[in-house]
Design a protein around this motif. Sequence first.
Motif, PDB file in Angstrom:
ATOM      1  N   UNK A 134     -19.511 -13.144 -19.930  1.00 45.46           N
ATOM      2  CA  UNK A 134     -20.135 -13.976 -21.069  1.00 45.46           C
ATOM      3  C   UNK A 134     -19.100 -13.609 -22.461  1.00 45.46           C
ATOM      4  N   UNK A 135     -18.393 -12.496 -22.420  1.00 47.43           N
ATOM      5  CA  UNK A 135     -17.457 -12.261 -23.305  1.00 47.43           C
ATOM      6  C   UNK A 135     -16.454 -13.089 -23.441  1.00 47.43           C
ATOM      7  N   UNK A 136     -16.157 -13.832 -22.265  1.00 47.46           N
ATOM      8  CA  UNK A 136     -15.073 -14.929 -22.308  1.00 47.46           C
ATOM      9  C   UNK A 136     -15.735 -16.469 -22.617  1.00 47.46           C
ATOM     10  N   UNK A 137     -16.867 -16.550 -23.035  1.00 47.81           N
ATOM     11  CA  UNK A 137     -17.550 -17.699 -23.052  1.00 47.81           C
ATOM     12  C   UNK A 137     -16.989 -18.179 -24.644  1.00 47.81           C
ATOM     13  N   UNK A 138     -16.919 -19.694 -24.499  1.00 46.85           N
ATOM     14  CA  UNK A 138     -16.904 -20.395 -25.937  1.00 46.85           C
ATOM     15  C   UNK A 138     -18.164 -20.316 -26.570  1.00 46.85           C
ATOM     16  N   UNK A 139     -18.162 -20.443 -27.823  1.00 51.84           N
ATOM     17  CA  UNK A 139     -19.542 -20.528 -28.759  1.00 51.84           C
ATOM     18  C   UNK A 139     -20.256 -21.513 -28.194  1.00 51.84           C
ATOM     19  N   UNK A 140     -21.824 -21.241 -28.285  1.00 49.58           N
ATOM     20  CA  UNK A 140     -22.679 -22.374 -27.880  1.00 49.58           C
ATOM     21  C   UNK A 140     -22.794 -23.672 -28.993  1.00 49.58           C
ATOM     22  N   UNK A 141     -22.355 -23.299 -30.158  1.00 50.89           N
ATOM     23  CA  UNK A 141     -22.398 -23.995 -31.114  1.00 50.89           C
ATOM     24  C   UNK A 141     -21.502 -25.200 -30.800  1.00 50.89           C
ATOM     25  N   UNK A 142     -20.152 -25.001 -30.002  1.00 55.09           N
ATOM     26  CA  UNK A 142     -19.314 -25.939 -29.551  1.00 55.09           C
ATOM     27  C   UNK A 142     -19.632 -26.698 -28.386  1.00 55.09           C
ATOM     28  N   UNK A 143     -21.068 -26.282 -27.674  1.00 51.41           N
ATOM     29  CA  UNK A 143     -21.380 -27.028 -26.815  1.00 51.41           C
ATOM     30  C   UNK A 143     -22.432 -28.205 -27.481  1.00 51.41           C
ATOM     31  N   UNK A 144     -23.083 -27.603 -28.348  1.00 50.06           N
ATOM     32  CA  UNK A 144     -24.035 -28.758 -29.261  1.00 50.06           C
ATOM     33  C   UNK A 144     -23.068 -29.632 -30.035  1.00 50.06           C
ATOM     34  N   UNK A 145     -21.821 -29.170 -30.519  1.00 54.84           N
ATOM     35  CA  UNK A 145     -20.972 -30.272 -31.054  1.00 54.84           C
ATOM     36  C   UNK A 145     -20.577 -31.210 -30.288  1.00 54.84           C
TER      37      UNK A 145
END
Length: 92
Positions: free
Chosen positions: A34-45
């Motif tokens: 999880x430390x390497x995941x991109x932000x969830x806000x980018x998935x929403x975008x």
Amino acid sequence: MKVIRSVVLAVSVLGFSGSAALADGFKNCTKLDKASWKPASEAEAKAKAAGYEVRRSKVEGSCYEVYGVKEGKLYELFYSPEDLSLKHTIAK
């Protein structure tokens, strides 16, 4: 009579457990920490860019699950937090 009751009970239990498994959605998108995941806000975008009106998002297993509405229908979109690729879509 006991046999019939046992069979009915077994079928009921199997039926409910099978339907619960189907309702869970898609859960396997990445093996990355999880430390390497991109932000969830980018998935929403990404969902917004695809024309969805985003209602909310959450983590489901190793996926970002974004709830969005498009053309009056509700969708569940499952994105990989690794590269934000769309892995699965469920229309509700």
